[in-house]
Structures are given as structure tokens and as C-alpha cells.
Design a protein around this motif. Structure first.
Motif, PDB file in Angstrom:
ATOM      1  N   SER B  26       0.858  -1.181   0.000  1.00  0.00           N
ATOM      2  CA  SER B  26       0.000   0.000   0.000  1.00  0.00           C
ATOM      3  C   SER B  26       0.897   1.235   0.000  1.00  0.00           C
ATOM      4  N   PHE B  27       0.345   2.345  -0.460  1.00  0.00           N
ATOM      5  CA  PHE B  27       1.098   3.598  -0.484  1.00  0.00           C
ATOM      6  C   PHE B  27       1.569   3.979   0.919  1.00  0.00           C
ATOM      7  N   ARG B  28       0.733   3.737   1.903  1.00  0.00           N
ATOM      8  CA  ARG B  28       1.106   4.084   3.272  1.00  0.00           C
ATOM      9  C   ARG B  28       2.245   3.224   3.781  1.00  0.00           C
ATOM     10  N   ASN B  29       2.206   1.911   3.526  1.00  0.00           N
ATOM     11  CA  ASN B  29       3.269   1.025   4.000  1.00  0.00           C
ATOM     12  C   ASN B  29       4.605   1.338   3.343  1.00  0.00           C
ATOM     13  N   ALA B  31       5.495   4.230   2.063  1.00  0.00           N
ATOM     14  CA  ALA B  31       5.934   5.521   2.597  1.00  0.00           C
ATOM     15  C   ALA B  31       6.578   5.349   3.969  1.00  0.00           C
ATOM     16  N   ALA B  32       5.919   4.602   4.836  1.00  0.00           N
ATOM     17  CA  ALA B  32       6.429   4.404   6.195  1.00  0.00           C
ATOM     18  C   ALA B  32       7.799   3.736   6.172  1.00  0.00           C
ATOM     19  N   LYS B  37       5.635  10.367   3.527  1.00  0.00           N
ATOM     20  CA  LYS B  37       4.187  10.205   3.632  1.00  0.00           C
ATOM     21  C   LYS B  37       3.610   9.659   2.330  1.00  0.00           C
ATOM     22  N   SER B  38       2.418   9.067   2.442  1.00  0.00           N
ATOM     23  CA  SER B  38       1.846   8.395   1.271  1.00  0.00           C
ATOM     24  C   SER B  38       1.609   9.357   0.107  1.00  0.00           C
ATOM     25  N   SER B  39       1.274  10.610   0.408  1.00  0.00           N
ATOM     26  CA  SER B  39       1.042  11.565  -0.681  1.00  0.00           C
ATOM     27  C   SER B  39       2.332  11.829  -1.469  1.00  0.00           C
ATOM     28  N   HIS B  42       2.621   9.179  -4.029  1.00  0.00           N
ATOM     29  CA  HIS B  42       1.729   9.493  -5.150  1.00  0.00           C
ATOM     30  C   HIS B  42       2.357  10.527  -6.082  1.00  0.00           C
ATOM     31  N   LYS B  48      -1.756   3.349  -8.286  1.00  0.00           N
ATOM     32  CA  LYS B  48      -1.198   2.042  -7.921  1.00  0.00           C
ATOM     33  C   LYS B  48      -0.863   1.230  -9.175  1.00  0.00           C
TER      34      LYS B  48
END
Lengths: 182, 182
Positions: B26-29, B31-32, B37-39, B42, B48
Motif C-alpha cells: 500500500s502507499f502508506r506502508n 511511505a512508512a 508520507k503516502s502523498s 503518489h 497504484k
DNA sequence: GTCTATAATTTGATAGAC
DNA sequence: GTCTATCAAATTATAGAC
């Protein structure tokens, strides 16, 4: 109506997993497919891990059963390895999608414990069936190795055929088992 | 810092897909994992599907490049088929997890269009490399068939080894390529 | 056994400040 | 390029009526 329901749930879940893997089925989608609500699916299988493990076990039992007894096959003049190849081919052509446990096997690192255990059982039982078959055919030497080769080749053949969306890739690959190089 | 970031994103995404498939990153994972950050992810890959296709293409380029030119391998006295087997073995042992395109290949039915196209490219290019290698070795007859057999066997060998969590299953299966039955 | 309703979390994606 | 803030949708799971 309970047994029928559970059979229907298992069938729909199997189809979904075989198309897109463990994260590709949801309680809501299964429920919608058979015309009930997601909470009713939870009544039959309380968690996703429960349902996933049940699907894997059901698939494995069904597949091994369909192969029959290798000794009896040999006694009847049939080559058990050809029967085994046909079992995979049928799973690929009749039902659409991957081998259920091939799919789950790829995802093993992110699956719940009991789903992993059932997936491993598919491979363990398949290798055992093939090993016995090869011994029955007189290959006492490297029967285990031949068994691992056979299940690996056919899982890979399903994968290649699935990607390319053409059955002939499965048949091309499977020839390595039935007509080995010389 | 843009190119480094994109390389980092591609690497993290590859690892995640190889462990659990397309739905497992996922974008959040991502990024972390790299401390943003997920943005921001993007910003580099807007959807995706974009990121998934880029990961598949990057993986394929990297893998085919690592094989080298089969004619040059043969000229140098090396067996290109052994080199190919070692390529798969390295992907399984050094990095952990499945072949990225083996994983995506299983899920093809639920993947976005362009991810499917890139996944198919992996198989197409691998089969082409192997076909040329077999021809270079003098197997003018069934080179295409042998190529499909090789890639299928090794994808399946990775799968079996991944499920059973033991490298020796890969080695047992791979012997079918290097020491064919007789 | 099945339903409604809902909680808690995660997801892909966008707008706009800096 | 990266951030905060936010949205709409989907997920697993539970409580309680019928």
C-alpha cells in the motif's frame, strides 16, 4: 440447509482465491454471490483464517481423492503420472484460474498460520502420492526427487499458462514429464 | 533526490509484492518504510497501477540484464542453462520471497491492465532468452518447447521451495533441467 | 440461520499550503 | 518534493433482534 450453505461458501471462496489470492475474497463478496449477508457467512466460518484454512483443506482432499490409488491405476494398466498430469490440466481448463494451493503457496509469507499449514499439506500429500506412484513404477532410486520435480513442473506450467492465457503453454511444459529429454 | 527516491520506492514495493502479491503493498506502508508520507509516493507514481507496472518492468529489466548474452556465455565455455538456473536460485536465496512476476502471474485475473502487460513481458522475454540459448547449444529442434519447460519448472520450483521453506526443494526440482531423466 | 446496524481500521486518491 | 488534512469506499468482525 447448513451443509449446503457451507458447501456453497467454500465453492465461491475457492473460485475467488484461485483468481486473485487470499486478499481477493471478502465476506461481503462471498455473501453477495450466494444471496445472503456477510454476517451469515461469519455464522458458518467465524474468521477469515477459519474460512481460508477450510477452503485449502477442502481443495486438497478433493484433488487427492480425484487421483485415486496409484497401485490400482498401475494394476489397471494406466500410467499414474499421466493421470496426475491430467488432474492438473483439468483443474486449469474446467475451473478457471490457478491451482488454489499454488496461489496460496506464493503468498505464504503473509497468510495466517493455519492457512499456511493447510497449504503446506497440499504439497506434502501430493509429493507423497507421486513418490508412491514412482516407486510403484519401479523407480526405487530417486522417487522423492522425481515427485518434487513433477509437482513443481506442473505448478509452474499452470502459472505460465495462466499468465499467457493459452493452454498450449501448459501442454508444452508438461511434455517434460511425459516425454523427458534424452 | 528524485531518482533515489523512486529507486527506493521501487525496491520497497518489489519486496512487498514478492512476499504477498499485488494487494499486499500500500502507499502508506511503502511511505512508512522509507520515512515519508503516502502523498509523496503518489507524487512519484500517481496511481497504484502506475507503480505496479513500473515495479514489474524494473524487475524484468534487472533480471534479464543479469543473465547476460547467451552467445557470449557459450563462447566463454559456460552453459547458459546453468547460468539461468543460478539466476532463479539467487533470486530465491538472496532476496527472500517469490519471483515477482511469478507472484503477479498467479494473480493476473485481478490485476490492472498495464500490470498484466508487464508481467506477460517477463515470461515472453525469458522464453525468448532461453530459446536463443537452446538454439546456441545446438538444440534447433524443440527450442521453444524447451524454453517454456525451463521457465515453468523454475517458477514452480520457487513456489514449492517457498511453501516448504526449504531451499533443497528448489535444488531437487532444478535437477530435472540440468540432469534430465534417461 | 439470517438479518440490520455498526464499530474500528485500512485503502487509493486528491486539494492545497509550504 | 513533501507535508497536513480529508474523502469515499471497502475490510473483518461483533451485538442483538427475529
Amino acid at each position: 440447509m447448513s451443509d449446503d450453505r457451507e458447501a456453497a461458501i467454500l465453492q465461491v471462496a475457492e473460485d475467488m482465491v484461485r483468481q486473485g489470492g487470499y486478499n481477493s475474497f471478502s465476506f461481503r463478496n462471498i455473501a453477495a454471490a450466494i444471496g445472503i449477508k456477510s454476517s451469515s457467512v461469519h455464522y458458518h466460518f467465524s474468521t477469515k483464517e477459519d474460512l481460508g484454512a477450510a477452503v485449502a483443506k477442502h481443495y486438497t482432499d478433493k484433488f487427492i481423492d480425484s487421483l485415486g490409488n496409484s497401485d490400482e491405476l498401475i494394476a489397471a494398466g494406466k500410467d499414474p503420472i499421466n493421470v496426475y498430469v491430467k488432474g492438473f490440466r483439468k483443474a486449469l481448463s474446467e475451473d478457471k484460474g490457478m491451482c488454489l494451493c499454488g496461489m496460496l503457496g506464493a503468498e505464504v509469507e503473509v497468510l495466517p498460520e493455519r492457512v499456511v499449514a493447510e497449504t503446506r499439506q497440499f504439497f506434502t500429500r501430493n509429493i507423497a502420492w507421486l513418490e508412491k506412484a514412482y516407486r510403484g513404477l519401479g523407480h526405487t532410486k530417486g522417487a522423492k526427487e522425481k515427485a518434487v520435480q513433477a509437482v513443481s513442473l506442473l505448478e509452474g506450467a499452470m502459472l505460465t499458462s495462466n499468465v499467457m492465457d493459452e493452454m498450449r503453454f501448459f501442454d508444452m511444459a508438461a511434455k517434460l514429464l511425459t516425454k523427458p529429454a534424452h
